[in-house]
Motif scaffolding. Sequence first.
Motif, PDB file in Angstrom:
ATOM      1  N   THR A   6       0.852  -1.122  -0.061  1.00 56.01           N
ATOM      2  CA  THR A   6      -0.018  -0.096   0.030  1.00 56.01           C
ATOM      3  C   THR A   6       0.689   1.418  -0.179  1.00 56.01           C
ATOM      4  O   THR A   6       1.841   1.354   0.558  1.00 56.01           O
ATOM      5  N   ILE A   7       0.313   2.321  -0.374  1.00 53.07           N
ATOM      6  CA  ILE A   7       1.076   3.858  -0.571  1.00 53.07           C
ATOM      7  C   ILE A   7       0.922   4.388   0.735  1.00 53.07           C
ATOM      8  O   ILE A   7       1.034   5.720   0.830  1.00 53.07           O
ATOM      9  N   TRP A   8       0.087   4.060   1.529  1.00 55.17           N
ATOM     10  CA  TRP A   8      -0.111   4.877   2.940  1.00 55.17           C
ATOM     11  C   TRP A   8       0.860   4.854   3.634  1.00 55.17           C
ATOM     12  O   TRP A   8       1.232   5.984   4.304  1.00 55.17           O
ATOM     13  N   GLY A   9       1.969   3.879   3.713  1.00 48.27           N
ATOM     14  CA  GLY A   9       3.257   4.133   4.313  1.00 48.27           C
ATOM     15  C   GLY A   9       3.925   5.152   4.133  1.00 48.27           C
ATOM     16  O   GLY A   9       4.419   5.847   4.967  1.00 48.27           O
ATOM     17  N   PRO A  10       4.338   5.392   2.763  1.00 48.78           N
ATOM     18  CA  PRO A  10       5.021   6.578   2.489  1.00 48.78           C
ATOM     19  C   PRO A  10       4.353   7.819   2.752  1.00 48.78           C
ATOM     20  O   PRO A  10       5.034   8.934   3.035  1.00 48.78           O
ATOM     21  N   LEU A  11       3.046   7.995   2.498  1.00 49.32           N
ATOM     22  CA  LEU A  11       2.596   9.162   2.646  1.00 49.32           C
ATOM     23  C   LEU A  11       2.278   9.384   4.130  1.00 49.32           C
ATOM     24  O   LEU A  11       2.212  10.825   4.526  1.00 49.32           O
ATOM     25  N   GLU A  12       2.208   8.698   4.953  1.00 48.74           N
ATOM     26  CA  GLU A  12       2.219   8.779   6.345  1.00 48.74           C
ATOM     27  C   GLU A  12       3.326   9.450   6.855  1.00 48.74           C
ATOM     28  O   GLU A  12       3.454  10.159   7.657  1.00 48.74           O
ATOM     29  N   LEU A  13       4.477   9.078   6.099  1.00 44.64           N
ATOM     30  CA  LEU A  13       6.009   9.524   6.816  1.00 44.64           C
ATOM     31  C   LEU A  13       6.133  11.184   6.349  1.00 44.64           C
ATOM     32  O   LEU A  13       6.814  11.643   7.000  1.00 44.64           O
ATOM     33  N   VAL A  14       5.372  11.463   5.573  1.00 46.17           N
ATOM     34  CA  VAL A  14       5.176  12.948   5.235  1.00 46.17           C
ATOM     35  C   VAL A  14       5.171  13.937   6.357  1.00 46.17           C
ATOM     36  O   VAL A  14       5.628  14.952   6.708  1.00 46.17           O
ATOM     37  N   GLU A  15       4.281  13.414   7.510  1.00 42.06           N
ATOM     38  CA  GLU A  15       3.949  14.351   8.870  1.00 42.06           C
ATOM     39  C   GLU A  15       5.267  14.477   9.359  1.00 42.06           C
ATOM     40  O   GLU A  15       5.591  15.401  10.054  1.00 42.06           O
ATOM     41  N   GLY A  17     -15.561   5.499   8.037  1.00 43.52           N
ATOM     42  CA  GLY A  17     -15.927   4.768   7.117  1.00 43.52           C
ATOM     43  C   GLY A  17     -14.725   4.220   6.158  1.00 43.52           C
ATOM     44  O   GLY A  17     -14.603   3.436   5.217  1.00 43.52           O
ATOM     45  N   LEU A  18     -13.381   4.824   6.581  1.00 46.19           N
ATOM     46  CA  LEU A  18     -12.274   4.358   5.771  1.00 46.19           C
ATOM     47  C   LEU A  18     -11.717   3.081   6.602  1.00 46.19           C
ATOM     48  O   LEU A  18     -11.209   3.310   7.718  1.00 46.19           O
ATOM     49  N   LYS A  19     -11.625   1.955   6.016  1.00 49.30           N
ATOM     50  CA  LYS A  19     -10.985   0.810   6.635  1.00 49.30           C
ATOM     51  C   LYS A  19      -9.875   0.328   6.110  1.00 49.30           C
ATOM     52  O   LYS A  19      -9.263  -0.514   6.908  1.00 49.30           O
ATOM     53  N   THR A  20      -9.435   0.705   4.851  1.00 52.57           N
ATOM     54  CA  THR A  20      -8.132   0.081   4.492  1.00 52.57           C
ATOM     55  C   THR A  20      -7.049   1.316   4.325  1.00 52.57           C
ATOM     56  O   THR A  20      -7.583   2.610   4.184  1.00 52.57           O
ATOM     57  N   PRO A  21      -5.726   0.817   4.242  1.00 54.81           N
ATOM     58  CA  PRO A  21      -4.668   1.956   3.853  1.00 54.81           C
ATOM     59  C   PRO A  21      -4.947   2.584   2.768  1.00 54.81           C
ATOM     60  O   PRO A  21      -4.607   3.925   2.564  1.00 54.81           O
ATOM     61  N   LEU A  22      -5.311   1.930   1.742  1.00 49.00           N
ATOM     62  CA  LEU A  22      -5.450   2.391   0.211  1.00 49.00           C
ATOM     63  C   LEU A  22      -6.409   3.556   0.522  1.00 49.00           C
ATOM     64  O   LEU A  22      -6.369   4.528  -0.527  1.00 49.00           O
ATOM     65  N   GLY A  23      -7.633   3.203   1.159  1.00 48.88           N
ATOM     66  CA  GLY A  23      -8.594   4.495   1.258  1.00 48.88           C
ATOM     67  C   GLY A  23      -8.031   5.607   1.848  1.00 48.88           C
ATOM     68  O   GLY A  23      -8.497   6.819   1.320  1.00 48.88           O
ATOM     69  N   ARG A  24      -7.406   5.438   2.836  1.00 52.61           N
ATOM     70  CA  ARG A  24      -6.725   6.706   3.656  1.00 52.61           C
ATOM     71  C   ARG A  24      -5.707   7.218   2.637  1.00 52.61           C
ATOM     72  O   ARG A  24      -5.611   8.725   2.595  1.00 52.61           O
ATOM     73  N   ALA A  25      -5.066   6.661   2.007  1.00 50.72           N
ATOM     74  CA  ALA A  25      -3.917   7.105   0.941  1.00 50.72           C
ATOM     75  C   ALA A  25      -5.098   8.178  -0.153  1.00 50.72           C
ATOM     76  O   ALA A  25      -4.473   9.198  -0.570  1.00 50.72           O
ATOM     77  N   ARG A  26      -5.928   7.744  -0.601  1.00 46.03           N
ATOM     78  CA  ARG A  26      -6.560   8.210  -1.277  1.00 46.03           C
ATOM     79  C   ARG A  26      -7.358   9.425  -1.038  1.00 46.03           C
ATOM     80  O   ARG A  26      -7.322  10.489  -1.714  1.00 46.03           O
ATOM     81  N   ALA A  27      -7.729   9.270   0.209  1.00 46.35           N
ATOM     82  CA  ALA A  27      -8.283  10.624   1.039  1.00 46.35           C
ATOM     83  C   ALA A  27      -7.232  11.791   0.902  1.00 46.35           C
ATOM     84  O   ALA A  27      -7.571  12.902   1.077  1.00 46.35           O
ATOM     85  N   VAL A  52     -14.828  14.229   0.657  1.00 40.70           N
ATOM     86  CA  VAL A  52     -14.258  13.032   1.003  1.00 40.70           C
ATOM     87  C   VAL A  52     -15.029  12.176   2.028  1.00 40.70           C
ATOM     88  O   VAL A  52     -14.743  10.754   2.095  1.00 40.70           O
ATOM     89  N   LYS A  53     -15.861  12.800   2.876  1.00 42.50           N
ATOM     90  CA  LYS A  53     -16.344  12.115   4.005  1.00 42.50           C
ATOM     91  C   LYS A  53     -17.333  10.873   3.441  1.00 42.50           C
ATOM     92  O   LYS A  53     -17.209   9.927   3.954  1.00 42.50           O
ATOM     93  N   GLY A  54     -18.227  11.229   2.558  1.00 47.77           N
ATOM     94  CA  GLY A  54     -19.198  10.454   2.161  1.00 47.77           C
ATOM     95  C   GLY A  54     -18.736   9.600   0.878  1.00 47.77           C
ATOM     96  O   GLY A  54     -19.604   8.677   0.483  1.00 47.77           O
ATOM     97  N   GLU A  55     -17.587   9.608   0.550  1.00 50.70           N
ATOM     98  CA  GLU A  55     -17.205   8.994  -0.833  1.00 50.70           C
ATOM     99  C   GLU A  55     -16.526   7.431  -0.280  1.00 50.70           C
ATOM    100  O   GLU A  55     -15.823   7.548   0.674  1.00 50.70           O
ATOM    101  N   ASP A  56     -16.989   6.515  -1.181  1.00 50.72           N
ATOM    102  CA  ASP A  56     -16.453   5.177  -0.852  1.00 50.72           C
ATOM    103  C   ASP A  56     -15.003   4.923  -1.468  1.00 50.72           C
ATOM    104  O   ASP A  56     -14.928   4.717  -2.676  1.00 50.72           O
ATOM    105  N   LEU A  57     -14.002   5.374  -0.886  1.00 49.02           N
ATOM    106  CA  LEU A  57     -12.671   5.272  -1.458  1.00 49.02           C
ATOM    107  C   LEU A  57     -12.031   3.851  -1.264  1.00 49.02           C
ATOM    108  O   LEU A  57     -10.891   3.649  -1.902  1.00 49.02           O
ATOM    109  N   ASP A  58     -12.501   2.952  -0.327  1.00 47.16           N
ATOM    110  CA  ASP A  58     -11.912   1.764  -0.182  1.00 47.16           C
ATOM    111  C   ASP A  58     -11.916   0.594  -1.271  1.00 47.16           C
ATOM    112  O   ASP A  58     -11.216   0.009  -1.765  1.00 47.16           O
TER     113      ASP A  58
END
Length: 442
Positions: free
Chosen positions: A75-84, A102-112, A171-177
């Motif tokens: 998943t790409i959430w790891g490197p994006l989380e490193l930006v913080e 509603g975001l259950k997967t790391p990919l959904g969090r990365a898209r958001a 972003v809140k109501g969209e199904d990104l997962d």
Amino acid sequence: MPRKTLATKDPTAVERANLLNMAKLSIKGLIESALSFGRTLDSDYPPLQQFFVVMEHCLKHGLKVRKSFLSYNKTIWGPLELVEKLYPEAEEIGASVRDLPGLKTPLGRARAWLRLALMQKKMADYLRCLIIQRDLLSEFYEYHALMMEEEGAVIVGLLVGLNVIDANLCVKGEDLDSQVGVIDFSMYLKNEEDIGNKERNVQIAAILDQKNYVEELNRQLNTTVSSLHSRVESLEKSNTKLIEELAIAKNNIIKLQEENHQLRSENKLILMKTQQHLEVTKVDVETELQTYKHSRQGLDEMYNEARRQLRDESQLRQDVENELAVQVSMKHEIELAMKLLEKDIHEKQDTLIGLRQQLEEVKAINIEMYQKLQGSEDGLKEKNEIIARLEEKTHKITAAMRQLEQSDNDLLTQTRTIAMSLVKCASSDTQDQYKLVKDISF
């Protein structure tokens, strides 16, 4: 003819080049369509959706497979989380993504995260600080990944152009997962009909823009004319008011001139009365001055007397203050001596208590030693009896040994005499003498 050998290209390099070209087309098309659209973009805008899909593929290129407890995770959430950690301003966007329901997967969090970064117009800044730290990116990407090569820096540079776009994404109501990211190449492939339709659309859009411009200009002119009419009316009203105020001001000036003339006459009368009053006052002052000169001598004598008394009282007060200071110092010394005496008394009491404890301990030791002494005296009596017995036995053994020594001496003298007699005798029977000596020795 010699064969020409075609140099085989690196597949990863081809993939990076393809992704770079797609990113260029996507970013360029998004900027052009957004500027021609002329409004704030939303989540349903197709070029914007394709841009996020292309960015997702770029970030996924060369991503390492991370092993988890139950499965493999990529998943790409790891490197994006490193930006913080690298960009403090990105902490707010990371916290917002984690708080989204509603975001259950790391990919959904990365898209958001990508959508919020685009709305903040900080996507280029965030990713720039990420690709600089290649030692940290190596934990998430292979060495041949797009984010580890020059193509990543080129894409980050292209993302700066997106700052001209205004986007309002829900972003809140969209199904990104569960979204499937597929690149639609039909948006970037053009034929002649599309080009002609596009030119016609551009011309029509230009004509409509001109029509809208003329209508807007006409509306602005109408509003300008109406505002000018209202200003003229307000100026006419203000002019009439100013004329009325001018007439009132002239009447006020005439009244003020009359009041000024009256005040001047009153001022002259007051001046004359003041001069007369001053003359009378001057005479009174001279008489009072003479009286003051006569009374000043007596006042000087009283002043000298009061000054002498003040000096005496000051000296007396100084003496009293010195005495008070001596008393205060003596009081402090007495208090200090009392404290030292109390301290000495406490120390002596502590010493007395310690000596009493030591005395009790000595008494206990003496009692214990007395008890041990009694026990040792009983043992000593027994040991003396044993020693007496041993001495008696020793005397007996000594007497026996003396007797044995006496008998040995007697035997030795007998042996010597027999030997001498054997030497002197010249016996013929030598064998019998030898036996006799042997028997004697036994």
